[in-house]
Design an enzyme around this catalytic site. Sequence first.
Site, PDB file in Angstrom:
ATOM      1  N   GLU A  92      61.717 -38.568  75.673  1.00  0.00           N
ATOM      2  CA  GLU A  92      62.325 -37.399  75.028  1.00  0.00           C
ATOM      3  C   GLU A  92      62.284 -36.176  75.934  1.00  0.00           C
ATOM      4  OE1 GLU A  92      60.667 -38.387  70.573  1.00  0.00           O
ATOM      5  OE2 GLU A  92      60.294 -36.436  71.466  1.00  0.00           O
ATOM      6  N   CYS A 105      61.511 -28.880  77.778  1.00  0.00           N
ATOM      7  CA  CYS A 105      60.209 -29.532  77.611  1.00  0.00           C
ATOM      8  C   CYS A 105      60.337 -30.949  78.160  1.00  0.00           C
ATOM      9  CB  CYS A 105      59.852 -29.549  76.121  1.00  0.00           C
ATOM     10  SG  CYS A 105      58.339 -30.441  75.753  1.00  0.00           S
ATOM     11  N   CYS A 112      51.301 -42.533  75.488  1.00  0.00           N
ATOM     12  CA  CYS A 112      50.140 -41.747  75.916  1.00  0.00           C
ATOM     13  C   CYS A 112      48.878 -42.492  75.521  1.00  0.00           C
ATOM     14  CB  CYS A 112      50.158 -40.368  75.255  1.00  0.00           C
ATOM     15  SG  CYS A 112      48.793 -39.310  75.797  1.00  0.00           S
ATOM     16  N   CYS A 116      45.189 -38.980  70.542  1.00  0.00           N
ATOM     17  CA  CYS A 116      44.847 -37.895  69.601  1.00  0.00           C
ATOM     18  C   CYS A 116      45.343 -38.311  68.213  1.00  0.00           C
ATOM     19  CB  CYS A 116      45.484 -36.585  70.032  1.00  0.00           C
ATOM     20  SG  CYS A 116      45.002 -36.121  71.704  1.00  0.00           S
ATOM     21  N   CYS A 119      48.887 -37.092  66.616  1.00  0.00           N
ATOM     22  CA  CYS A 119      50.071 -36.995  67.467  1.00  0.00           C
ATOM     23  C   CYS A 119      50.946 -38.251  67.405  1.00  0.00           C
ATOM     24  CB  CYS A 119      49.617 -36.755  68.905  1.00  0.00           C
ATOM     25  SG  CYS A 119      50.962 -36.734  70.095  1.00  0.00           S
ATOM     26  N   GLY A 164      53.123 -37.732  76.656  1.00  0.00           N
ATOM     27  CA  GLY A 164      52.237 -38.087  77.761  1.00  0.00           C
ATOM     28  C   GLY A 164      51.245 -37.000  78.116  1.00  0.00           C
ATOM     29  N   GLU A 165      50.225 -37.409  78.851  1.00  0.00           N
ATOM     30  CA  GLU A 165      49.201 -36.476  79.323  1.00  0.00           C
ATOM     31  C   GLU A 165      49.461 -36.237  80.821  1.00  0.00           C
ATOM     32  OE1 GLU A 165      46.701 -34.399  78.481  1.00  0.00           O
ATOM     33  OE2 GLU A 165      46.589 -34.182  80.648  1.00  0.00           O
ATOM     34  N   SER A 196      50.690 -28.355  79.878  1.00  0.00           N
ATOM     35  CA  SER A 196      49.730 -28.472  78.775  1.00  0.00           C
ATOM     36  C   SER A 196      48.921 -29.755  78.934  1.00  0.00           C
ATOM     37  CB  SER A 196      50.502 -28.512  77.445  1.00  0.00           C
ATOM     38  OG  SER A 196      49.630 -28.797  76.382  1.00  0.00           O
ATOM     39  N   SER A 219      45.132 -28.011  74.984  1.00  0.00           N
ATOM     40  CA  SER A 219      45.194 -28.373  73.567  1.00  0.00           C
ATOM     41  C   SER A 219      43.775 -28.386  73.027  1.00  0.00           C
ATOM     42  CB  SER A 219      45.822 -29.763  73.420  1.00  0.00           C
ATOM     43  OG  SER A 219      47.156 -29.709  73.837  1.00  0.00           O
ATOM     44  N   LEU A 220      43.374 -27.266  72.433  1.00  0.00           N
ATOM     45  CA  LEU A 220      41.986 -27.167  71.941  1.00  0.00           C
ATOM     46  C   LEU A 220      41.890 -27.782  70.535  1.00  0.00           C
ATOM     47  CD1 LEU A 220      39.157 -25.950  72.648  1.00  0.00           C
ATOM     48  CD2 LEU A 220      39.839 -23.987  71.241  1.00  0.00           C
ATOM     49  N   HIS A 221      42.604 -27.209  69.606  1.00  0.00           N
ATOM     50  CA  HIS A 221      42.777 -27.728  68.245  1.00  0.00           C
ATOM     51  C   HIS A 221      41.517 -27.783  67.369  1.00  0.00           C
ATOM     52  CE1 HIS A 221      46.644 -28.460  69.829  1.00  0.00           C
ATOM     53  NE2 HIS A 221      46.514 -29.705  70.194  1.00  0.00           N
ATOM     54  N   ASN A 297      53.607 -30.313  62.826  1.00  0.00           N
ATOM     55  CA  ASN A 297      54.765 -31.094  62.396  1.00  0.00           C
ATOM     56  C   ASN A 297      54.259 -32.397  61.819  1.00  0.00           C
ATOM     57  OD1 ASN A 297      57.353 -29.873  63.020  1.00  0.00           O
ATOM     58  ND2 ASN A 297      56.606 -29.884  65.132  1.00  0.00           N
ATOM     59  N   CYS A 341      56.978 -33.557  69.320  1.00  0.00           N
ATOM     60  CA  CYS A 341      57.075 -34.411  70.500  1.00  0.00           C
ATOM     61  C   CYS A 341      56.721 -35.841  70.131  1.00  0.00           C
ATOM     62  CB  CYS A 341      56.105 -33.932  71.573  1.00  0.00           C
ATOM     63  SG  CYS A 341      56.684 -32.436  72.339  1.00  0.00           S
TER      64      CYS A 341
HETATM   65  N1  SAH Z   1      49.381 -34.322  76.357  1.00  0.00           N
HETATM   66  C1  SAH Z   1      49.486 -32.922  76.546  1.00  0.00           C
HETATM   67  C2  SAH Z   1      50.896 -32.426  76.501  1.00  0.00           C
HETATM   68  C3  SAH Z   1      51.817 -33.043  75.502  1.00  0.00           C
HETATM   69  S1  SAH Z   1      51.498 -32.673  73.815  1.00  0.00           S
HETATM   70  C4  SAH Z   1      48.627 -32.197  75.544  1.00  0.00           C
HETATM   71  O1  SAH Z   1      48.110 -32.836  74.631  1.00  0.00           O
HETATM   72  O2  SAH Z   1      48.434 -31.001  75.709  1.00  0.00           O
HETATM   73  C5  SAH Z   1      52.060 -30.990  73.683  1.00  0.00           C
HETATM   74  C6  SAH Z   1      51.428 -30.214  72.542  1.00  0.00           C
HETATM   75  O3  SAH Z   1      51.944 -30.663  71.285  1.00  0.00           O
HETATM   76  C7  SAH Z   1      49.932 -30.365  72.478  1.00  0.00           C
HETATM   77  O4  SAH Z   1      49.307 -29.131  72.244  1.00  0.00           O
HETATM   78  C8  SAH Z   1      49.772 -31.292  71.285  1.00  0.00           C
HETATM   79  O5  SAH Z   1      48.504 -31.221  70.740  1.00  0.00           O
HETATM   80  C9  SAH Z   1      50.869 -30.807  70.378  1.00  0.00           C
HETATM   81  N2  SAH Z   1      51.221 -31.733  69.303  1.00  0.00           N
HETATM   82  C10 SAH Z   1      51.111 -33.064  69.261  1.00  0.00           C
HETATM   83  N3  SAH Z   1      51.525 -33.562  68.083  1.00  0.00           N
HETATM   84  C11 SAH Z   1      51.924 -32.498  67.345  1.00  0.00           C
HETATM   85  C12 SAH Z   1      52.453 -32.345  66.018  1.00  0.00           C
HETATM   86  N4  SAH Z   1      52.677 -33.388  65.256  1.00  0.00           N
HETATM   87  N5  SAH Z   1      52.743 -31.094  65.598  1.00  0.00           N
HETATM   88  C13 SAH Z   1      52.545 -30.021  66.395  1.00  0.00           C
HETATM   89  N6  SAH Z   1      52.054 -30.103  67.651  1.00  0.00           N
HETATM   90  C14 SAH Z   1      51.739 -31.325  68.123  1.00  0.00           C
HETATM   91 FE1  SF4 Z   2      48.743 -37.569  74.298  1.00  0.00          FE
HETATM   92 FE2  SF4 Z   2      48.956 -34.880  74.132  1.00  0.00          FE
HETATM   93 FE3  SF4 Z   2      49.647 -36.489  72.052  1.00  0.00          FE
HETATM   94 FE4  SF4 Z   2      47.099 -36.212  72.710  1.00  0.00          FE
HETATM   95  S1  SF4 Z   2      48.443 -34.579  71.945  1.00  0.00           S
HETATM   96  S2  SF4 Z   2      48.132 -38.158  72.232  1.00  0.00           S
HETATM   97  S3  SF4 Z   2      47.208 -36.056  74.916  1.00  0.00           S
HETATM   98  S4  SF4 Z   2      50.622 -36.397  74.050  1.00  0.00           S
END
Ligand code: SAH
Ligand code: SF4
Length: 353
Positions: A92, A105, A112, A116, A119, A164-165, A196, A219-221, A297, A341
């Site tokens: 994507e 983006c 990945c 997480c 995700c 992806g990371e 990121s 991505s702290l969260h 999302n 994403c």
């Molecule tokens: N892997 C990297 C970059 C891709 S994810 C990372 O984790 O940072 C990009 C961002 O989208 C990250 O901050 C991730 O936590 C966030 N993300 C993933 N799933 C999401 C969702 N369902 N809603 C909102 N943000 C999300």
């Molecule tokens: Fe991979 Fe980033 Fe999604 Fe975590 S948030 S699974 S590192 S894409």
Amino acid sequence: MSKELIYGLTFEQLAAYLMKFGHKKYRALQVWDWLYRKKATQFSEMADVHIDCIELLTDHFVINSLREYERQESEDGTVKFLLKLRDEHLIETVLMRHKFGLSVCVTTQVGCNMGCSFCASGLLIKNRDLFAGEIVEQIMAVQEYLKRSNQQELISHVVVMGIGEPFDNFSNVVNAIRIIKDHKGLAIPARHITVSTSGLADRIYQFADENLQVNLAISLHAPTNELRSQIMKINRSFSIQSIMEALDYYRQKTKRRVTLEYILLKDLNDKREHALQIAELIGEKKQLINVNLIPYNPVEEHPQYQRSEHEVMLAFYDTLKKQGINCSIRLEHGADIDAACGQLRSKHSHCRS
Ligand code: SAH
Ligand code: SF4
């Protein structure tokens, strides 16, 4: 053996390649100009490049490798592309419109491995890393779409936040960034590029040493290791403290501000106490760190996670602001299409299995 992607070569690599075959260095400048300024899609278009050089490139490289498989256009102008790679995998890429310009983006891996728990991308384990050329080509493909639809604007910003990371595909991502920011080509400035990461602390040091000067987002969260380890497996390898130390190094080395991304998950990490814990974590570094609050999302496969109420998000934001933290709430792009994403792709992957 399939031909290499020309977009994957840095200028220095292209120049070295051509010189190895007896061409002068300025040929690389010409080819580079055709690729990134004139947006040639075939080597034969490169009118002022010597025929021997055209033949050499045609025999060994391809310019385009991605095919548009599906496209969703949102009312707000966001466009989501599902692109097919040469080996049929789907990735994507998203075009977003902002007051300050157009951003793309990009995806860095097919799937990945970080897993997480909230995700959609992590639902599909990594199949392979993208090549640098495939990362760069996503930008060229979006630029080509704009041209096709008579939109003259150039892409001004790149966010490495797709599937992806990025730091799990380190050298390809670093090379792609070198190509994207090269002033002889696309010339997207480093301060307009954001990477990121889920927080691979050791790679943050390595990335700082690459001296690319791009913005870094983490991505702290979650503000505590206990909570973060529950939702992000990677935290069991790299604690929040180890990430904060790596960020100090990144900032000192690059003089760039860093961003902490924080998805607000209903009843999980969205309480006042969590906001106060974030402020404490940032401590004296208030001028150096931004916090970006992200509306979640929802992902069908992860029903345990819900988006926080709007008022809760605002209250969280207020608490951070009152603590003197630079903070923003991320605007949503493409709310009417598969916005998160990995969502569009994971839908198709399920269809195919
Ligand atoms: N892997 C990297 C970059 C891709 S994810 C990372 O984790 O940072 C990009 C961002 O989208 C990250 O901050 C991730 O936590 C966030 N993300 C993933 N799933 C999401 C969702 N369902 N809603 C909102 N943000 C999300
Ligand atoms: Fe991979 Fe980033 Fe999604 Fe975590 S948030 S699974 S590192 S894409």
